[in-house]
Design a protein around this motif. Structure first.
Motif, short mmCIF file in Angstrom:
data_model
loop_
_atom_site.label_atom_id
_atom_site.label_comp_id
_atom_site.label_asym_id
_atom_site.label_seq_id
_atom_site.Cartn_x
_atom_site.Cartn_y
_atom_site.Cartn_z
N ASP A 306 0.81 -1.38 0.06
CA ASP A 306 0.00 -0.04 0.00
C ASP A 306 0.97 1.12 -0.10
OD1 ASP A 306 -1.72 2.05 0.45
OD2 ASP A 306 -2.79 1.13 2.17
N PRO A 307 1.01 2.02 -1.32
CA PRO A 307 1.76 3.16 -1.24
C PRO A 307 1.44 4.23 0.02
CG PRO A 307 0.82 2.60 -3.37
CD PRO A 307 0.13 1.74 -2.30
N ALA A 308 0.43 4.14 0.59
CA ALA A 308 -0.10 5.09 1.65
C ALA A 308 0.41 4.46 3.02
CB ALA A 308 -1.45 5.07 1.80
N ASP A 309 0.59 3.45 3.04
CA ASP A 309 1.36 2.84 4.24
C ASP A 309 2.84 2.35 3.90
OD1 ASP A 309 1.58 1.73 6.76
OD2 ASP A 309 0.42 -0.01 6.31
N PRO A 310 3.78 3.12 3.60
CA PRO A 310 5.29 2.71 3.05
C PRO A 310 5.87 2.16 4.40
CG PRO A 310 5.26 5.11 3.33
CD PRO A 310 3.64 4.46 3.41
N LEU A 311 5.74 2.48 5.49
CA LEU A 311 6.69 1.56 6.53
C LEU A 311 6.30 0.29 6.78
CD1 LEU A 311 6.93 4.66 9.12
CD2 LEU A 311 8.60 3.99 7.70
N ASN A 312 5.04 0.01 6.37
CA ASN A 312 4.50 -1.41 6.56
C ASN A 312 4.57 -2.18 5.31
OD1 ASN A 312 3.31 -3.49 8.03
ND2 ASN A 312 1.47 -2.92 7.61
N ASP A 313 5.21 -1.60 4.32
CA ASP A 313 5.38 -2.37 2.92
C ASP A 313 6.50 -3.34 2.77
OD1 ASP A 313 4.99 -3.05 0.35
OD2 ASP A 313 4.89 -1.15 -0.49
N CYS A 314 6.50 -4.43 3.82
CA CYS A 314 7.94 -5.17 3.69
C CYS A 314 7.93 -6.20 2.43
CB CYS A 314 7.80 -5.85 5.06
SG CYS A 314 6.57 -7.17 5.19
N TYR A 315 6.96 -6.42 1.98
CA TYR A 315 7.00 -7.44 0.86
C TYR A 315 7.34 -6.72 -0.62
CZ TYR A 315 4.98 -10.73 4.31
OH TYR A 315 5.04 -11.46 5.39
N TYR A 316 7.06 -5.56 -0.68
CA TYR A 316 7.08 -4.89 -2.14
C TYR A 316 7.93 -3.51 -2.10
CZ TYR A 316 3.90 -7.87 -4.46
OH TYR A 316 3.15 -9.10 -5.06
N GLY A 317 7.75 -2.95 -0.78
CA GLY A 317 8.62 -1.67 -0.82
C GLY A 317 9.97 -1.56 -1.06
N LYS A 318 10.78 -2.59 -0.80
CA LYS A 318 11.95 -2.62 -0.92
C LYS A 318 12.68 -3.56 -1.97
CE LYS A 318 12.86 -1.67 4.13
NZ LYS A 318 13.72 -2.10 5.32
N LEU A 319 11.82 -3.84 -2.86
CA LEU A 319 12.14 -4.62 -4.19
C LEU A 319 13.00 -3.89 -5.14
CD1 LEU A 319 8.82 -6.55 -4.98
CD2 LEU A 319 10.65 -7.29 -3.54
N ARG A 320 13.90 -4.53 -5.66
CA ARG A 320 14.79 -3.74 -6.75
C ARG A 320 13.79 -3.42 -7.93
NH1 ARG A 320 18.97 -8.67 -7.80
NH2 ARG A 320 18.40 -8.10 -10.08
N PRO A 321 14.44 -2.51 -8.56
CA PRO A 321 13.59 -2.09 -9.76
C PRO A 321 12.95 -3.03 -10.80
CG PRO A 321 15.20 -0.43 -9.24
CD PRO A 321 15.44 -1.67 -8.46
#
Length: 547
Positions: A306-321
């Motif tokens: 969820d782009p509105a919840d970036p701190l909780n985006d552990c599965y997609y938020g830190k993926l490589r481009p």
């Protein structure tokens, strides 16, 4: 076993009738195609075994030396010869089909069962593991044992994926020659079912069986462009499998297509009095039923981002481009197929884990860049390891003086130059436990695993958003589903390149995973099939021509 020549293998693999010519290319033929060729009398079990043995000789033992096959079954050709007159049927769907099993799966024959450990070199088993019995009853030819990360990656901290002291290092067929300064592959084969995955990807067998506690099927399947099913704990018997932790251990198929994986589940999913957890099993009559392109219509699939919840985006938020690009394209395919995509982050309590679920273990691995720091393995793994492994060594192992984890630790210390290249820190920690699971810290950790990953994690997420499945990149969702005992189905998603530290590599695969609730394998297979047929993303590794 007599080594087949390249000419024999090529002739055998092309042994087709004039009335129904086919092209059976073993490097990427599906198990279904092989079964059809056998049923039609256009190829024999003996021809197939000879052809695979020739490929193993040229690509696994020689040439690039993939090192995926730890040992061959000396009886494989004899078994195949007895099956030459038996065609695949409803009663024996795998008749004549050569399959490799991971070398932590017991076979009561001349093949050792070693878990890749020097301590168990030459060790045999009293009987076939239940899943091996089922494979044989279905007509499969057990071609041999696949190499693995030693003791399913539970011996040492930061052991390279696909390395065992007995079998050596498994190489990824998409980049077999690319190594770092220590000689370890830059593009990993994945683990711990490394050899099982590489053998299927490189066309060394029709299919294979691996095992998983948390990621050991999904990760190597992703790295090698394969389909796998990490089943609900209890769908497939674990009796006769060298364990890590009974709370999460399971076996599963590794194949080139979704239909092949479903075919193997039909054989493997059976209740077994030797594994009481299978008594609660729920399964369809036929896992291959309903595999259609329109299975995705109206299905609600959660994307835990969820782009509105970036701190909780552990599965997609830190993926490589490049991962993000591949997953974006995969989601577009799902939407085109009629799926309803729900973007919402996983509940924080689900992925962080409850208090006391990990423990501190000092990393003494001499080749680890984290040497001297504290690792945090799961408490459940460390405590169940001693109890479960000691039971296996007592009840299943033969032709060995090793009878406990303490014996393995002592053996390794006495042969440290060969056995302890990466240490044995996890085994040292496990050996300090009581071995009867009576400790309060273990009971608390297991309860918290279920509370966090299942009740507050997958269940809460799927209930809140009325989801049928959850979509993950690669093996990113392996831990939360494994702790809950829930199933995951992976299908090839495309190719990526490069390492996390910026090194260039050839293209290699990344998988797409559908995870769901207990006993939802059939639905997940249907979703994976629809995606597979629409995307057609499996690309066999280049440079491995038919012989």
């Amino acid at each position: 076993m007599q080594k087949p020549s390249r000419r024999d293998a090529g002739t055998a693999a092309a042994a087709v009738s004039a009335e129904a010519p086919i092209s059976l290319e073993l490097d990427h033929a599906s198990m279904s195609d092989i079964a059809h060729a056998l049923a039609g009398g256009r190829v024999t079990a003996t021809a197939l075994v000879k052809a695979y043995l020739a490929r193993i000789e040229d690509y696994d033992r020689d040439g690039p030396k993939l090192n995926a096959v730890r040992a061959l079954n000396p009886d494989a050709l004899a078994i195949a010869g007895k099956l030459d007159s038996t065609k695949p049927s409803a009663e024996r769907p795998l008749a004549g089909i050569p399959i490799l099993v991971k070398d932590n799966i017991a076979t009561g024959d001349e093949q050792p069962t070693t878990a890749g450990s020097l301590a168990l070199e030459g060790a045999h088993a009293r009987a076939d593991a239940t899943i091996v019995k089922l494979l044989r009853h279905a007509g499969a030819v057990i071609l041999g044992k696949a190499n693995l990360t030693e003791f399913s990656n539970m011996l040492a901290i930061d052991m390279p994926h696909g390395y065992s002291s007995l079998g050596g290092q498994v190489k990824n067929p998409y980049a077999p020659a690319l190594v770092d300064d220590h000689g370890f592959p830059l593009v990993t084969s994945g683990g711990s079912s490394a050899g099982s995955a590489v053998a299927v990807a490189a066309g060394l067998c029709a299919a294979s069986i691996g095992t998983e506690t948390s990621g050991s099927l999904l990760f190597p399947a992703s790295q090698n462009g394969l389909v796998t099913v990490k089943p609900t704990v209890g769908l497939i018997s674990r009796a006769g499998i060298v364990p890590i932790a009974h709370s999460q251990d399971t076996a599963g198929p590794m194949t080139r297509t979704v239909r092949d994986a479903a075919m193997l589940l039909n054989v493997l999913a059976a209740k077994d009095p030797l594994d009481p957890v299978t008594e609660r099993q729920r399964r369809p009559v036929d896992f291959t039923a309903g595999l259609t392109r329109d299975a995705m219509k109206g299905v609600r699939i959660g994307v835990p981002s969820d782009p509105a919840d970036p701190l909780n985006d552990c599965y997609y938020g830190k993926l490589r481009p490049d991962w993000i690009k591949l997953m974006t394209e995969a989601i577009e395919v799902l939407e085109d197929l009629g799926a309803v995509i729900v973007r919402a982050s996983m509940p924080t309590l689900g992925w962080i884990g409850g208090p006391g679920t990990t423990m501190a273990v000092l990393n003494r691995n001499p080749l680890s860049e984290h040497k001297g720091t504290v690792a945090r393995p799961p408490v459940v793994f460390i405590y169940e390891l001693k109890r479960d492994l000691d039971l296996y060594l007592r009840d299943w192992a033969t032709d060995t003086e090793i009878r406990s984890i303490a014996d393995i630790v002592a053996f390794n210390e006495a042969h440290a130059d060969r056995a302890l290249r990466f240490g044995q820190d996890h085994f040292l920690a496990a050996s300090m436990t009581r071995g009867d699971l009576s400790e309060r810290e273990y009971k608390s950790a297991r309860a918290m695993d279920l509370l966090s990953a299942k009740t507050r994690g997958m269940d809460a997420y799927m209930n809140q958003h009325k989801l049928d499945a959850v979509l993950f990149a690669g093996a990113m969702g392996a831990s939360i589903a494994a702790k809950a005992g829930y199933p995951s189905v992976m299908v090839p998603g495309g190719l990526i390149a490069g390492t996390t530290d910026g090194k260039d590599t050839p293209d290699y695969p990344l998988g797409v995973t559908f995870a769901g609730r207990a006993w939802s394998e059939h639905m997940l297979l249907r979703l994976a099939y629809a995606y597979e047929q629409a995307s057609d993303m499996r690309k066999p590794p280049p440079g491995w021509p038919g012989l």
